[in-house]
Design a protein around this motif. Structure first.
Motif, PDB file in Angstrom:
ATOM      1  N   SER A   1       0.942  -1.424  -0.013  1.00 17.41           N
ATOM      2  CA  SER A   1      -0.386  -0.251  -0.365  1.00 17.41           C
ATOM      3  C   SER A   1       0.603   1.310  -0.225  1.00 17.41           C
ATOM      4  O   SER A   1       1.002   2.512  -0.419  1.00 17.41           O
ATOM      5  N   ILE A   2       1.702   0.822   0.690  1.00 15.70           N
ATOM      6  CA  ILE A   2       2.608   2.530   0.887  1.00 15.70           C
ATOM      7  C   ILE A   2       3.551   2.690  -0.659  1.00 15.70           C
ATOM      8  O   ILE A   2       3.536   3.745  -1.348  1.00 15.70           O
ATOM      9  N   TRP A   3       3.806   1.669  -0.892  1.00 11.57           N
ATOM     10  CA  TRP A   3       4.792   1.735  -2.850  1.00 11.57           C
ATOM     11  C   TRP A   3       3.408   2.096  -3.147  1.00 11.57           C
ATOM     12  O   TRP A   3       3.934   2.682  -4.228  1.00 11.57           O
ATOM     13  N   CYS A   4       2.412   2.023  -3.267  1.00  9.49           N
ATOM     14  CA  CYS A   4       1.296   1.988  -4.503  1.00  9.49           C
ATOM     15  C   CYS A   4       1.064   3.705  -4.186  1.00  9.49           C
ATOM     16  O   CYS A   4       1.076   4.468  -4.642  1.00  9.49           O
TER      17      CYS A   4
ATOM     18  N   LEU B   1      -5.908   5.820  -2.228  1.00 11.82           N
ATOM     19  CA  LEU B   1      -6.076   4.349  -2.165  1.00 11.82           C
ATOM     20  C   LEU B   1      -7.567   3.960  -2.448  1.00 11.82           C
ATOM     21  O   LEU B   1      -8.648   4.002  -2.248  1.00 11.82           O
ATOM     22  N   LEU B   2      -7.975   3.629  -3.534  1.00 12.07           N
ATOM     23  CA  LEU B   2      -9.051   3.181  -4.748  1.00 12.07           C
ATOM     24  C   LEU B   2      -9.579   1.579  -4.095  1.00 12.07           C
ATOM     25  O   LEU B   2      -8.330   1.536  -4.433  1.00 12.07           O
ATOM     26  N   ASP B   3     -10.745   1.915  -3.966  1.00 10.49           N
ATOM     27  CA  ASP B   3     -11.855   0.127  -4.042  1.00 10.49           C
ATOM     28  C   ASP B   3     -12.225  -0.248  -5.414  1.00 10.49           C
ATOM     29  O   ASP B   3     -12.956   0.402  -5.832  1.00 10.49           O
ATOM     30  N   SER B   4     -10.834  -1.330  -6.115  1.00 14.63           N
ATOM     31  CA  SER B   4     -10.817  -1.443  -7.194  1.00 14.63           C
ATOM     32  C   SER B   4     -12.715  -2.502  -7.501  1.00 14.63           C
ATOM     33  O   SER B   4     -12.605  -3.230  -8.727  1.00 14.63           O
ATOM     34  N   GLU B   5     -12.822  -3.349  -6.579  1.00 12.33           N
ATOM     35  CA  GLU B   5     -13.442  -4.218  -6.488  1.00 12.33           C
ATOM     36  C   GLU B   5     -12.661  -5.631  -7.031  1.00 12.33           C
ATOM     37  O   GLU B   5     -13.310  -6.291  -7.484  1.00 12.33           O
ATOM     38  N   ALA B   6     -11.786  -5.517  -7.580  1.00 11.52           N
ATOM     39  CA  ALA B   6     -10.498  -6.472  -8.303  1.00 11.52           C
ATOM     40  C   ALA B   6      -9.506  -6.632  -7.404  1.00 11.52           C
ATOM     41  O   ALA B   6      -9.780  -6.466  -6.467  1.00 11.52           O
ATOM     42  N   ASP B   7      -8.419  -7.776  -8.214  1.00 14.44           N
ATOM     43  CA  ASP B   7      -7.424  -7.894  -7.415  1.00 14.44           C
ATOM     44  C   ASP B   7      -5.912  -6.747  -7.494  1.00 14.44           C
ATOM     45  O   ASP B   7      -5.289  -7.831  -7.263  1.00 14.44           O
TER      46      ASP B   7
ATOM     47  N   VAL C   1      -5.460   0.377  -6.555  1.00 23.10           N
ATOM     48  CA  VAL C   1      -4.947   1.778  -7.153  1.00 23.10           C
ATOM     49  C   VAL C   1      -5.096   2.690  -6.426  1.00 23.10           C
ATOM     50  O   VAL C   1      -5.963   3.113  -5.605  1.00 23.10           O
ATOM     51  N   ALA C   2      -3.965   3.474  -6.575  1.00 24.76           N
ATOM     52  CA  ALA C   2      -3.668   4.787  -5.895  1.00 24.76           C
ATOM     53  C   ALA C   2      -3.704   5.638  -6.668  1.00 24.76           C
ATOM     54  O   ALA C   2      -3.232   5.650  -7.914  1.00 24.76           O
ATOM     55  N   VAL C   3      -4.540   7.265  -6.758  1.00 26.61           N
ATOM     56  CA  VAL C   3      -4.263   8.372  -7.167  1.00 26.61           C
ATOM     57  C   VAL C   3      -4.107   9.379  -6.575  1.00 26.61           C
ATOM     58  O   VAL C   3      -4.158   9.392  -5.027  1.00 26.61           O
ATOM     59  N   ALA C   4      -2.790  10.649  -7.541  1.00 27.54           N
ATOM     60  CA  ALA C   4      -2.988  11.303  -6.257  1.00 27.54           C
ATOM     61  C   ALA C   4      -3.275  12.649  -7.161  1.00 27.54           C
ATOM     62  O   ALA C   4      -2.964  12.343  -8.535  1.00 27.54           O
ATOM     63  N   TRP C   5      -3.227  13.813  -6.233  1.00 24.94           N
ATOM     64  CA  TRP C   5      -3.388  15.142  -7.315  1.00 24.94           C
ATOM     65  C   TRP C   5      -2.764  15.976  -6.233  1.00 24.94           C
ATOM     66  O   TRP C   5      -2.647  16.586  -4.866  1.00 24.94           O
ATOM     67  N   ARG C   6      -3.055  17.792  -7.398  1.00 22.84           N
ATOM     68  CA  ARG C   6      -2.764  18.799  -5.891  1.00 22.84           C
ATOM     69  C   ARG C   6      -2.865  20.076  -6.897  1.00 22.84           C
ATOM     70  O   ARG C   6      -2.681  19.423  -8.688  1.00 22.84           O
TER      71      ARG C   6
END
Length: 197
Positions: free
Chosen positions: A136-139, A183-189, A192-197
Motif C-alpha cells: 500500500s505504501i509503495w502504491c 487508495l481506491l477500492d477497485s473491487e478487483a485484485d 489503485v492509488a490516485v494522487a492530485w495537487r
C-alpha cells in the motif's frame, strides 16, 4: 478490455482497464497498427513518446486514448494525464488544469510481494505511523511520485513521506511539495492509488 470507472471524490477521473484473453490475442494487431496520428498533438504526446517495452504498455496507451476521446477535446488539449500498468490491468487518471497542478496513478496486483529488503529504498521512518503494509505504501508513493515529479527524476520514493488525513486520504509530501493521495477500492485484485495537487 473491460473498463470500469473508479470513484474518486475530488473530480479526478480514474478508469481501470482489465485485460481479457481476447485483448491478449489482439496484441500483434494493435502493436502493428499504432496509435492514431490525432493523438500526437494532444497532451498524450509526452506519454506516447516514451518507448514501449511491452504490449501491456501499449494497451495502457490505447485505454488512455479511448477514454480521453470520450471526454472531448478539452481534456485532450489541456488535461493532466497519468498511466500505470501491471500484469492483467491498466489504469488512467486525468484532471483539468483549472482544478489541478498535476495528477498521478499507480496500480498494483494485490498479490505482489514487496520484500523487506526493498524497504530502505522507499519507506521513510515516518511511514510506519500510517499502519499501512509495504504494498500500500509503495502504491501510494508511486502515484505521488508521478504527481509531484512528472518524471523529472528530481525525487526518489524515500523522499516522500505519508501522513494519514481523513476519509481514507493521505498527505504525501517532500521538503518542498505535497499532494493528496487516495487508495481506491477497485473491487478487483488490484490496488489503485490516485494522487492530485
Amino acid at each position: 478490455m473491460i473498463t470500469k470507472t473508479l470513484d474518486c471524490g475530488p473530480a479526478v477521473n480514474v478508469v481501470l482497464g482489465l485485460i481479457t484473453e481476447q485483448d491478449q490475442d489482439a496484441e500483434a494487431y494493435f502493436t502493428a497498427k499504432g496509435l492514431p496520428d490525432a493523438a500526437q498533438d494532444t497532451c498524450l504526446a509526452p506519454v506516447l513518446a516514451r518507448p514501449i517495452r511491452t504490449s501491456l504498455q501499449y494497451f495502457a496507451r490505447i485505454l488512455a486514448y479511448c477514454e480521453l476521446l470520450k471526454q472531448g477535446s478539452k481534456v485532450l488539449n489541456t488535461g493532466h494525464i497519468s498511466l500505470s500498468h501491471t500484469p492483467g490491468a491498466v489504469a488512467i487518471a486525468w484532471g483539468y488544469p483549472e482544478k489541478f497542478e498535476g495528477v498521478g496513478v499507480d496500480i498494483e496486483h494485490k498479490k505482489r510481494c514487496i520484500g523487506p529488503e526493498l524497504e530502505r529504498y522507499f519507506i521513510a521512518p515516518e511511514d510506519s505511523q500510517t499502519g499501512l503494509d509495504r504494498l500500500s505504501i509503495w502504491c501510494l508513493k508511486e502515484a505521488a511520485f508521478k504527481c509531484l515529479d512528472a518524471f523529472q527524476r528530481s525525487l526518489v520514493l524515500r523522499d516522500i513521506t505519508i501522513r494519514p488525513l481523513s476519509d481514507g486520504k493521505f498527505l504525501c509530501q517532500t521538503a518542498d511539495r505535497s499532494c493528496t493521495v487516495q487508495l481506491l477500492d477497485s473491487e478487483a485484485d488490484y490496488f489503485v492509488a490516485v494522487a492530485w495537487r
